[in-house]
Design a protein around this motif. Structure first.
Motif, PDB file in Angstrom:
ATOM      1  N   HIS A  35       0.831  -1.197   0.000  1.00  0.00           N
ATOM      2  CA  HIS A  35       0.000   0.000   0.000  1.00  0.00           C
ATOM      3  C   HIS A  35       0.868   1.251   0.000  1.00  0.00           C
ATOM      4  CE1 HIS A  35      -3.324  -2.645   1.817  1.00  0.00           C
ATOM      5  NE2 HIS A  35      -3.703  -2.305   0.595  1.00  0.00           N
ATOM      6  N   MET A  36       0.251   2.382  -0.379  1.00  0.00           N
ATOM      7  CA  MET A  36       0.960   3.661  -0.453  1.00  0.00           C
ATOM      8  C   MET A  36       0.291   4.676   0.454  1.00  0.00           C
ATOM      9  SD  MET A  36       1.655   3.950  -4.559  1.00  0.00           S
ATOM     10  CE  MET A  36       2.538   2.649  -5.427  1.00  0.00           C
ATOM     11  N   GLY A  37       1.062   5.703   0.808  1.00  0.00           N
ATOM     12  CA  GLY A  37       0.553   6.791   1.625  1.00  0.00           C
ATOM     13  C   GLY A  37       0.356   8.047   0.804  1.00  0.00           C
ATOM     14  N   CYS A  38      -0.053   9.109   1.465  1.00  0.00           N
ATOM     15  CA  CYS A  38      -0.303  10.387   0.801  1.00  0.00           C
ATOM     16  C   CYS A  38       1.022  11.064   0.450  1.00  0.00           C
ATOM     17  CB  CYS A  38      -1.134  11.285   1.717  1.00  0.00           C
ATOM     18  SG  CYS A  38      -1.426  12.947   1.069  1.00  0.00           S
ATOM     19  N   PRO A  39       1.199  11.493  -0.802  1.00  0.00           N
ATOM     20  CA  PRO A  39       2.465  12.136  -1.176  1.00  0.00           C
ATOM     21  C   PRO A  39       2.590  13.567  -0.673  1.00  0.00           C
ATOM     22  CG  PRO A  39       0.984  12.073  -3.054  1.00  0.00           C
ATOM     23  CD  PRO A  39       0.307  11.303  -1.965  1.00  0.00           C
ATOM     24  N   GLY A  40       1.483  14.204  -0.285  1.00  0.00           N
ATOM     25  CA  GLY A  40       1.547  15.579   0.205  1.00  0.00           C
ATOM     26  C   GLY A  40       0.166  16.199   0.262  1.00  0.00           C
ATOM     27  N   PRO A  41      -0.024  17.185   1.114  1.00  0.00           N
ATOM     28  CA  PRO A  41      -1.331  17.829   1.238  1.00  0.00           C
ATOM     29  C   PRO A  41      -1.814  18.388  -0.105  1.00  0.00           C
ATOM     30  CG  PRO A  41       0.115  18.521   3.015  1.00  0.00           C
ATOM     31  CD  PRO A  41       0.967  17.771   2.036  1.00  0.00           C
ATOM     32  N   ALA A  91      -4.747  11.302  -3.946  1.00  0.00           N
ATOM     33  CA  ALA A  91      -4.366  10.078  -3.234  1.00  0.00           C
ATOM     34  C   ALA A  91      -4.063   8.973  -4.233  1.00  0.00           C
ATOM     35  CB  ALA A  91      -5.503   9.656  -2.306  1.00  0.00           C
ATOM     36  N   PRO A  92      -2.985   8.213  -4.055  1.00  0.00           N
ATOM     37  CA  PRO A  92      -2.709   7.086  -4.954  1.00  0.00           C
ATOM     38  C   PRO A  92      -3.841   6.057  -4.884  1.00  0.00           C
ATOM     39  CG  PRO A  92      -0.788   7.609  -3.601  1.00  0.00           C
ATOM     40  CD  PRO A  92      -1.934   8.374  -3.032  1.00  0.00           C
ATOM     41  N   VAL A  93      -4.093   5.397  -5.978  1.00  0.00           N
ATOM     42  CA  VAL A  93      -5.145   4.391  -5.993  1.00  0.00           C
ATOM     43  C   VAL A  93      -4.788   3.215  -5.085  1.00  0.00           C
ATOM     44  CG1 VAL A  93      -4.336   2.952  -7.917  1.00  0.00           C
ATOM     45  CG2 VAL A  93      -6.796   3.316  -7.584  1.00  0.00           C
ATOM     46  N   MET A  94      -3.469   2.999  -4.834  1.00  0.00           N
ATOM     47  CA  MET A  94      -3.048   1.931  -3.947  1.00  0.00           C
ATOM     48  C   MET A  94      -2.983   2.367  -2.478  1.00  0.00           C
ATOM     49  SD  MET A  94      -3.067  -0.426  -6.032  1.00  0.00           S
ATOM     50  CE  MET A  94      -2.717  -1.668  -4.816  1.00  0.00           C
ATOM     51  N   MET A  95      -3.495   3.547  -2.186  1.00  0.00           N
ATOM     52  CA  MET A  95      -3.634   3.996  -0.805  1.00  0.00           C
ATOM     53  C   MET A  95      -4.973   3.489  -0.268  1.00  0.00           C
ATOM     54  SD  MET A  95      -3.670   7.961   0.532  1.00  0.00           S
ATOM     55  CE  MET A  95      -3.980   8.385   2.230  1.00  0.00           C
ATOM     56  N   GLN A  96      -4.998   3.071   0.989  1.00  0.00           N
ATOM     57  CA  GLN A  96      -6.252   2.651   1.619  1.00  0.00           C
ATOM     58  C   GLN A  96      -7.032   3.897   2.029  1.00  0.00           C
ATOM     59  OE1 GLN A  96      -4.256  -0.138   4.462  1.00  0.00           O
ATOM     60  NE2 GLN A  96      -5.789  -1.603   3.731  1.00  0.00           N
ATOM     61  N   GLN A  97      -7.706   4.483   1.051  1.00  0.00           N
ATOM     62  CA  GLN A  97      -8.339   5.781   1.249  1.00  0.00           C
ATOM     63  C   GLN A  97      -9.501   5.725   2.239  1.00  0.00           C
ATOM     64  OE1 GLN A  97      -9.038   8.000  -2.458  1.00  0.00           O
ATOM     65  NE2 GLN A  97      -7.480   6.761  -3.472  1.00  0.00           N
ATOM     66  N   ILE A  98     -10.095   4.573   2.414  1.00  0.00           N
ATOM     67  CA  ILE A  98     -11.196   4.468   3.359  1.00  0.00           C
ATOM     68  C   ILE A  98     -10.723   4.672   4.803  1.00  0.00           C
ATOM     69  CG2 ILE A  98     -11.021   1.979   3.704  1.00  0.00           C
ATOM     70  CD1 ILE A  98     -14.105   1.892   3.687  1.00  0.00           C
ATOM     71  N   LYS A  99      -9.441   4.501   5.043  1.00  0.00           N
ATOM     72  CA  LYS A  99      -8.888   4.677   6.391  1.00  0.00           C
ATOM     73  C   LYS A  99      -8.435   6.106   6.656  1.00  0.00           C
ATOM     74  CE  LYS A  99      -7.423  -0.140   6.891  1.00  0.00           C
ATOM     75  NZ  LYS A  99      -6.301  -1.065   7.193  1.00  0.00           N
ATOM     76  N   GLY A 100      -8.683   7.015   5.698  1.00  0.00           N
ATOM     77  CA  GLY A 100      -8.304   8.414   5.875  1.00  0.00           C
ATOM     78  C   GLY A 100      -7.396   8.879   4.759  1.00  0.00           C
ATOM     79  N   SER A 104      -9.231  12.717  -2.535  1.00  0.00           N
ATOM     80  CA  SER A 104      -9.647  11.384  -2.969  1.00  0.00           C
ATOM     81  C   SER A 104      -9.534  11.237  -4.479  1.00  0.00           C
ATOM     82  CB  SER A 104     -11.089  11.113  -2.522  1.00  0.00           C
ATOM     83  OG  SER A 104     -11.965  12.109  -3.020  1.00  0.00           O
ATOM     84  N   ASN A 105      -9.148  10.050  -4.904  1.00  0.00           N
ATOM     85  CA  ASN A 105      -8.879   9.768  -6.326  1.00  0.00           C
ATOM     86  C   ASN A 105      -9.152   8.292  -6.586  1.00  0.00           C
ATOM     87  OD1 ASN A 105      -7.528   9.718  -9.005  1.00  0.00           O
ATOM     88  ND2 ASN A 105      -5.917   8.654  -7.867  1.00  0.00           N
ATOM     89  N   ALA A 106      -9.738   7.993  -7.741  1.00  0.00           N
ATOM     90  CA  ALA A 106     -10.128   6.614  -8.047  1.00  0.00           C
ATOM     91  C   ALA A 106      -9.298   5.968  -9.145  1.00  0.00           C
ATOM     92  CB  ALA A 106     -11.611   6.575  -8.453  1.00  0.00           C
ATOM     93  N   TRP A 107      -8.288   6.684  -9.702  1.00  0.00           N
ATOM     94  CA  TRP A 107      -7.586   6.165 -10.877  1.00  0.00           C
ATOM     95  C   TRP A 107      -6.086   6.054 -10.633  1.00  0.00           C
ATOM     96  CZ3 TRP A 107     -10.918   4.207 -14.062  1.00  0.00           C
ATOM     97  CH2 TRP A 107     -12.208   4.740 -14.101  1.00  0.00           C
ATOM     98  N   PRO A 108      -5.438   5.049 -11.206  1.00  0.00           N
ATOM     99  CA  PRO A 108      -3.991   4.901 -11.008  1.00  0.00           C
ATOM    100  C   PRO A 108      -3.150   5.913 -11.771  1.00  0.00           C
ATOM    101  CG  PRO A 108      -4.838   3.127 -12.385  1.00  0.00           C
ATOM    102  CD  PRO A 108      -6.019   3.882 -11.903  1.00  0.00           C
ATOM    103  N   LEU A 128       0.201   7.833 -10.427  1.00  0.00           N
ATOM    104  CA  LEU A 128       0.033   8.547  -9.163  1.00  0.00           C
ATOM    105  C   LEU A 128       0.462   7.639  -8.023  1.00  0.00           C
ATOM    106  CD1 LEU A 128      -3.477  10.097  -9.934  1.00  0.00           C
ATOM    107  CD2 LEU A 128      -1.237  11.223 -10.090  1.00  0.00           C
ATOM    108  N   SER A 129       1.620   7.936  -7.431  1.00  0.00           N
ATOM    109  CA  SER A 129       2.170   7.089  -6.398  1.00  0.00           C
ATOM    110  C   SER A 129       2.349   7.887  -5.112  1.00  0.00           C
ATOM    111  CB  SER A 129       3.508   6.488  -6.834  1.00  0.00           C
ATOM    112  OG  SER A 129       4.454   7.520  -7.033  1.00  0.00           O
ATOM    113  N   GLY A 130       2.819   7.201  -4.097  1.00  0.00           N
ATOM    114  CA  GLY A 130       3.096   7.816  -2.810  1.00  0.00           C
ATOM    115  C   GLY A 130       4.082   6.976  -2.044  1.00  0.00           C
ATOM    116  N   PRO A 131       4.455   7.425  -0.866  1.00  0.00           N
ATOM    117  CA  PRO A 131       5.423   6.664  -0.073  1.00  0.00           C
ATOM    118  C   PRO A 131       4.848   5.320   0.340  1.00  0.00           C
ATOM    119  CG  PRO A 131       4.451   8.404   1.253  1.00  0.00           C
ATOM    120  CD  PRO A 131       3.987   8.635  -0.148  1.00  0.00           C
TER     121      PRO A 131
END
Length: 296
Positions: free
Chosen positions: A254-260, A264-273, A279-283, A291-294
């Motif tokens: 999974h990925m995190g938020c790259p910055g305020p 949000a990366p599609v591989m981020m667990q966005q339902i957890k915050g 919010s974003n639904a596409w890779p 669209l990636s993140g840490p």
């Protein structure tokens, strides 16, 4: 004596004639009659003013002047009839009533559990994308009032989207009804928990997962979306499919938020915050940038 007697008799006869005639009213009596007549006329005029004239005057101290009373009060004025519309005019539209709270649309009810059996969508399509061919089939748990055919058509469009995996070289995806490489199942929360727990994942009746057989979509998320996602449930389905298929094609972490303010990366667990992301639904974005993140 005879003359005096005769004179007295003459005077007596004249007085008798005067006493038998009508007497004229004296001055005080005449004045009293005139006053009574004037008072009668004034009372009649005041009574007519109270019945049909303007409201009683107001005294200097602000109190209403008491109206004259009558033995037979004037009848109540009848209500004027409502004017009917003429032939060349249209009646004024009645204001629409405000919708009652019960008229508002309610979210669909989600059954907590189902029989655990599934219906396979009997549909197929051409492969979309480039790279390794991955054939998938769609199954929907029985008795949940979701059409397997419609769900398959929706998932097919998601995977073929220009911002999706297929359009950016991460594989060719083809909808089939048999001989699939992986399966996408839509299941009630209880059934989804059971399927996910088989591979050691606790979804707590809320989450989706990816198993050895394919993707498990929690019916609650499919129908209601997510409270953290700024979009409709239909848009959130894009995120569900892209996230779980991302695991299917080999993106395990999974990925995190790259910055305020960043998507949000599609591989981020966005339902957890979203942690400050949007919010974003596409890779991929519109330019084809991933669209990636840490890593998390």
């Amino acid at each position: 004596m005879g003359q005096r007697a005769a004179a007295r008799n003459g005077r007596s006869r004249r007085r008798s004639r005067r006493n038998t005639g009508r007497r004229r009213p004296t001055g005080p009596i005449l004045l009293l009659g005139v006053c009574l007549a004037l008072m009668s006329v004034g009372a009649g005029a005041a009574l007519a003013h109270w019945r049909g004239g303007p409201p009683p005057a107001e005294a200097a101290d602000g109190t209403d002047v008491a109206p004259l009373m009558s033995q037979d009060p004037a009848p109540e004025p009848s209500a004027s009839p409502s004017p009917s519309p003429s032939a060349g005019s249209s009646p004024k539209p009645k204001p629409k009533p405000s919708p009652s709270p019960s008229a508002k649309s309610e979210p669909p009810s989600v059954p907590a559990s189902g029989p655990g059996t599934f219906t396979v969508a009997q549909s197929s399509g051409t492969a979309a994308g480039t790279g390794t061919l991955r054939r998938y089939k769609v199954e929907v748990e029985d008795g949940i009032d979701v059409s397997a055919q419609q769900a398959a058509a929706e998932i097919q469009q998601i995977l073929a989207h220009p911002r999706g995996w297929a359009a950016n070289g991460r594989g060719r995806f083809q909808l089939v009804s048999s001989n699939a490489d992986f399966v996408i199942r839509i299941a009630t929360p209880a059934t989804a928990d059971k399927l996910c727990l088989a591979v050691g994942l606790n979804t707590r009746g809320e989450l989706n997962c990816e198993t050895t057989e394919g993707v498990v979509v929690n019916l609650r998320r499919w129908l209601l979306g997510s409270p953290t996602f700024a979009g409709t449930p239909a848009e959130y389905r894009h995120l569900i499919i892209n996230h779980e298929v991302g695991h299917e094609i080999g993106i395990r972490q999974h990925m995190g938020c790259p910055g305020p303010g960043e998507p949000a990366p599609v591989m981020m667990q966005q339902i957890k915050g979203l942690k400050g992301c949007v919010s974003n639904a596409w890779p991929y974005d519109d330019d084809g940038t991933y669209l990636s993140g840490p890593p998390v």
